[in-house]
Every structure is written in C-alpha cells, then in structure tokens.
Motif scaffolding. Sequence first.
Motif, short mmCIF file in Angstrom:
data_model
loop_
_atom_site.label_atom_id
_atom_site.label_comp_id
_atom_site.label_asym_id
_atom_site.label_seq_id
_atom_site.Cartn_x
_atom_site.Cartn_y
_atom_site.Cartn_z
N ILE A 186 -0.40 8.67 -7.87
CA ILE A 186 -0.44 7.94 -6.60
C ILE A 186 -1.82 7.94 -5.96
O ILE A 186 -2.20 6.99 -5.25
N LEU A 187 -2.61 8.97 -6.21
CA LEU A 187 -3.92 9.06 -5.56
C LEU A 187 -4.83 7.86 -5.82
O LEU A 187 -5.58 7.46 -4.90
N PRO A 188 -4.84 7.25 -7.01
CA PRO A 188 -5.72 6.09 -7.19
C PRO A 188 -5.48 4.98 -6.17
O PRO A 188 -6.44 4.30 -5.75
N TYR B 174 -12.48 10.23 0.89
CA TYR B 174 -11.73 8.97 0.87
C TYR B 174 -10.78 8.86 2.06
O TYR B 174 -9.91 7.99 2.08
N ASN B 175 -10.93 9.77 3.05
CA ASN B 175 -10.05 9.78 4.22
C ASN B 175 -8.60 10.05 3.81
O ASN B 175 -7.67 9.48 4.38
N GLN C 244 0.87 -1.17 0.00
CA GLN C 244 0.00 0.00 0.00
C GLN C 244 0.91 1.23 0.00
O GLN C 244 2.13 1.12 0.10
N ILE C 245 0.32 2.41 -0.11
CA ILE C 245 1.10 3.63 0.01
C ILE C 245 0.34 4.57 0.95
O ILE C 245 -0.81 4.93 0.69
N LYS D 167 -8.34 3.81 -3.48
CA LYS D 167 -8.75 2.40 -3.38
C LYS D 167 -8.66 1.88 -1.96
O LYS D 167 -9.54 1.15 -1.49
N GLN D 168 -7.61 2.26 -1.24
CA GLN D 168 -7.44 1.77 0.13
C GLN D 168 -8.19 2.65 1.15
O GLN D 168 -8.26 2.32 2.33
N GLU D 169 -8.71 3.80 0.68
CA GLU D 169 -9.50 4.73 1.48
C GLU D 169 -8.73 5.30 2.66
O GLU D 169 -9.27 5.48 3.76
N HIS D 170 -7.50 5.63 2.43
CA HIS D 170 -6.72 6.41 3.38
C HIS D 170 -5.41 6.85 2.72
O HIS D 170 -4.97 6.24 1.74
#
Length: 248
Positions: free
Chosen positions: A124-126, A176-177, A82-83, A130-133
Amino acid sequence: MLLENKYAIVTGATRGIGRQIALTLAKNGADLIVTGTNDKLLQQLAEEIQSLGQKCFVNIGNIADPAAAKALAVNVEKNFPQIDILVNNAGINMRKPTLDMLDDEWQKIIDVNLNGTFYTCKAILPYMVKQEHGVIVNVSSSTAKTPHRNATPAYGASKAGINYLTQHLALEMAKYNIRVNAVCPGPIETDMSKQWTTEYRKKLLERIPLKKLGQPADVANMVLFLASDMAVFITGESININGGIYMN
C-alpha cells in the motif's frame, strides 16, 4: 466527521477490535475496504457500514501470503481514487509455553502478525508515496513491551517486531508526509476474554489500576485519533491502551 472524504483499509476486520475500528472509521466519514478470511462476517460488516452511508468493499485473503497483499492493492486501485489510511489489525495468538511450542506454530504467528503487516505496508505504501500523504496505524500489543505468561513467546516477539517496523517506517516515510504509529492494547473485552475463568478475570482486574477491562471502542477511538488530522504531529509512537497495567 473526522475522516470525511477519506479512504481506509482495515485488515482483520471480521470481529472484535478490527470490526469496531472499521465501524468507527465509517461513522466518522471514511469509505472502507475491509479484509479477513471469513467472507460471511465481512459481508455483514460491509452491509452495516453501507447502512451508515459509506462505501465498503470486501477483500478476502490471508495476509500471511504476500499474494494477498498484492490482491488488496489491486482492490484499492479498482475502487478508490486514493488511499488515506491503512490499519493493520489482523493477527493471531496462541497460549503455549516456549518448550511446548512447535516450530510451525512459531512460524505461523510470525507470518501472520509480523510478516503480514510488512507485506500489507509494502503493497500500500507506493500509493501513499505517490500521493505524498497517508497514515498507517499498526495494532500491536502491550505484550510487545513486557512479557505475559498467558501469551506464547512468538506473539510477543511478533508484536515487538511490529513496534520496530512502525518506528522504521515512520522515519523512512516522513519525507512523503506519511505518518506511521502503533497502538498497544492490554486487556480488552473480546470474544477471547469470554473464555477466561472467573478467578483469572478477578486477579487480572486487581492488577489494572483503573480496575476495569478495556473495550474494543477504546482501541478504535485511539486509532481514529491517530488517523485524523488531530494527530498530524505524531509519528513513530506505540501508544499503550491498557488501563495502566503497563506504563512506560
């Protein structure tokens, strides 16, 4: 260890403020991807971070090129699950008055400072959506808020653009937090400041209420704070780090 089990990107990490940010995040538990155009300096930084017990991968590329941002995203997908944190630090400056500035010099500064920040965020935002943080910290400048005779107009304009981009992304991505903030350093002791004359340094110090120059660590510590859970209710801000030379 404010960033234990976190994964971070720092652009423009070869020296100065960017290098210190990368080391500070690593010392607080983050694994990193560091980017820039100087492979030798990045490899040295990666080795230092790895000696701290953290993973570190090098990504070579010029962020003014949209393809570099896409390559960075591939690097993230390859090496990290994740990032969590993106620090957009890469930038350039030039010291020319308006009438002496060439059109391609203006464009180069805008391309690196503003467009490069946008390209990297967009790449990077996608993953963060997707991970919602996620957290983004953009390195701007106090020159974004008030003009400086020692900076080219393109530099101030590009950094002012970063401040607006910071606010816009903070508003758009909050659902998206994802938090987005900027830091606005003023006079910081770096390789560039070593080129100042004694007279210029003396006059500058006289204008700073705290009567001292900032250090890269001062900026890095604010980035650490904004990237950590201590700042979970802060987004859309552009925070001055300048000893009081400009207040708003």
